[in-house]
Design an enzyme around this catalytic site. Structure first.
Site, PDB file in Angstrom:
ATOM      1  CG  ASP A   8      -1.713  -1.221   1.432  1.00  0.00           C
ATOM      2  OD1 ASP A   8      -1.136  -2.315   1.275  1.00  0.00           O
ATOM      3  OD2 ASP A   8      -2.890  -1.125   1.792  1.00  0.00           O
ATOM      4  CD  GLU A  39      -7.003   1.000   0.456  1.00  0.00           C
ATOM      5  OE1 GLU A  39      -8.189   1.161   0.130  1.00  0.00           O
ATOM      6  OE2 GLU A  39      -6.636   0.844   1.626  1.00  0.00           O
ATOM      7  CG  ASN A  40      -4.022   3.601   1.930  1.00  0.00           C
ATOM      8  OD1 ASN A  40      -3.617   2.452   2.070  1.00  0.00           O
ATOM      9  ND2 ASN A  40      -5.185   3.996   2.416  1.00  0.00           N
ATOM     10  CG  ASN A  67     -10.410   0.080   3.401  1.00  0.00           C
ATOM     11  OD1 ASN A  67      -9.309  -0.382   3.070  1.00  0.00           O
ATOM     12  ND2 ASN A  67     -10.533   0.965   4.367  1.00  0.00           N
ATOM     13  CG  HIS A  68      -9.257   4.150   2.257  1.00  0.00           C
ATOM     14  ND1 HIS A  68     -10.200   4.788   3.028  1.00  0.00           N
ATOM     15  CD2 HIS A  68      -8.363   3.608   3.127  1.00  0.00           C
ATOM     16  CE1 HIS A  68      -9.891   4.645   4.310  1.00  0.00           C
ATOM     17  NE2 HIS A  68      -8.782   3.925   4.389  1.00  0.00           N
ATOM     18  CG  HIS A 153      -7.314  -4.076   0.922  1.00  0.00           C
ATOM     19  ND1 HIS A 153      -6.058  -3.549   0.753  1.00  0.00           N
ATOM     20  CD2 HIS A 153      -8.015  -3.145   1.611  1.00  0.00           C
ATOM     21  CE1 HIS A 153      -6.001  -2.347   1.293  1.00  0.00           C
ATOM     22  NE2 HIS A 153      -7.176  -2.088   1.835  1.00  0.00           N
ATOM     23  CG  HIS A 178      -6.730  -3.205   5.346  1.00  0.00           C
ATOM     24  ND1 HIS A 178      -7.256  -1.971   4.996  1.00  0.00           N
ATOM     25  CD2 HIS A 178      -7.256  -3.503   6.567  1.00  0.00           C
ATOM     26  CE1 HIS A 178      -8.070  -1.552   5.968  1.00  0.00           C
ATOM     27  NE2 HIS A 178      -8.073  -2.458   6.922  1.00  0.00           N
ATOM     28  CG  HIS A 180      -0.937   0.556   5.923  1.00  0.00           C
ATOM     29  ND1 HIS A 180      -1.128   1.930   5.858  1.00  0.00           N
ATOM     30  CD2 HIS A 180      -1.744   0.041   4.966  1.00  0.00           C
ATOM     31  CE1 HIS A 180      -2.006   2.218   4.920  1.00  0.00           C
ATOM     32  NE2 HIS A 180      -2.398   1.070   4.368  1.00  0.00           N
TER      33      HIS A 180
END
Length: 274
Positions: A8, A39-40, A67-68, A153, A178, A180
């Site tokens: 991520d 996604e981040n 999820n983001h 994720h 997810h 991290h």
């Protein structure tokens, strides 16, 4: 096939690490397939079209989400014209975009990349196991794809391990994202699928999972939000995993952690170093 999965990417410092290190990795390690979880990448929450292109330009063949995925609203629109951008396959059926993509690798082979999201300690989603099953059955390893990678994720290591064994012998790599935080359980499972519970993040580890420490600590200590979460801005560690597959079977023969730059101890795949 030589595969690199990059964990991520968090904010600007994570993107800088990708831009600084990934092109050299592609060249020096003769990488065939690079997958980046993005996604981040936009301020810690979501992805924009310009950042998507930035990651592709750095060497990413596919970019997965989580999820983001929709935190940056433009993603709801541009994902349909971004063939390398993959959101979780078990999102609601009318979600824009795609949950898998058959990618042409740098050496002209075919790799199926699947993104799925967990349900344990996460927002409600459809069953990830049946969704992944459908994708793998529709594009089987060796018959329709030279490699298959599943980015799972999720929050719970148990659910991730379950996905690893569920896919064992049918895909090349199941990689968790997810949390991290890189885990130390990288291995080739008995059926030949490479697995790790979490690849870690590409971000500043002088942080709380990539965010500046003050606001998370404030919330832990008082339960009261006092501001927004902001990505930490120190030097980032590019974290991920390297996998080598058998061309005859598409299954994994080697897996190793990758960590470059920033605060974490460096790690590189010895089997690609000469």
């Amino acid at each position: 096939m030589r595969i690199l999965f990059v964990g991520d990417v968090v904010g600007r410092t994570g993107r800088t690490a990708v831009s600084d290190h990934l092109p050299g990795m592609v060249k020096d390690w003769s990488l065939d397939l690079v997958i980046v979880n993005g996604e981040n990448s936009a301020g810690g929450f979501g992805i924009t079209e310009s950042i998507y292109q930035e990651l592709v330009d750095a060497g990413a063949d596919a970019i997965t989400l989580g999820n983001h995925a929709w935190n940056q609203k433009e993603a709801l629109v541009f994902i349909d014209r971004a063939p390398r951008l993959i959101r979780p396959v078990n999102f609601p059926r009318h979600s824009p975009g795609r949950g898998s993509a058959l990618i042409e690798t740098k050496n002209g082979k075919r790799a199926l990349v699947i993104n799925a999201i967990g349900r344990v300690f996460m927002e409600p989603s459809n069953d990830p196991f049946s969704a992944v099953e459908r994708e793998v059955e529709a594009c089987p390893l060796r018959e329709a794809a030279d490699a298959i990678v599943v980015d799972f994720h999720g929050e719970a290591t148990s659910e991730k391990q379950g996905m690893g064994f569920f896919c064992d012998g049918r895909v090349s790599l199941v990689v968790g994202t997810h949390t991290h935080v890189p885990t130390a359980d990288h291995q080739v499972l008995p059926g030949g699928t490479a697995y790790i519970s979490d690849a870690g993040m590409t971000g500043d580890y002088d942080s709380v999972i990539g965010m500046q420490k003050e606001e998370p600590l404030q919330r832990f200590l008082t339960g009261i939000p006092s501001g927004r979460f902001e990505p930490a801005s120190g030097p980032a560690t590019l974290s991920g995993v390297a996998v080598e597959t058998d061309d005859a079977t598409g299954l994994a023969v080697k897996i190793a952690p990758v960590r470059v730059g920033g605060r974490l101890a460096p790690a590189a795949p010895a089997f690609w170093l000469s």
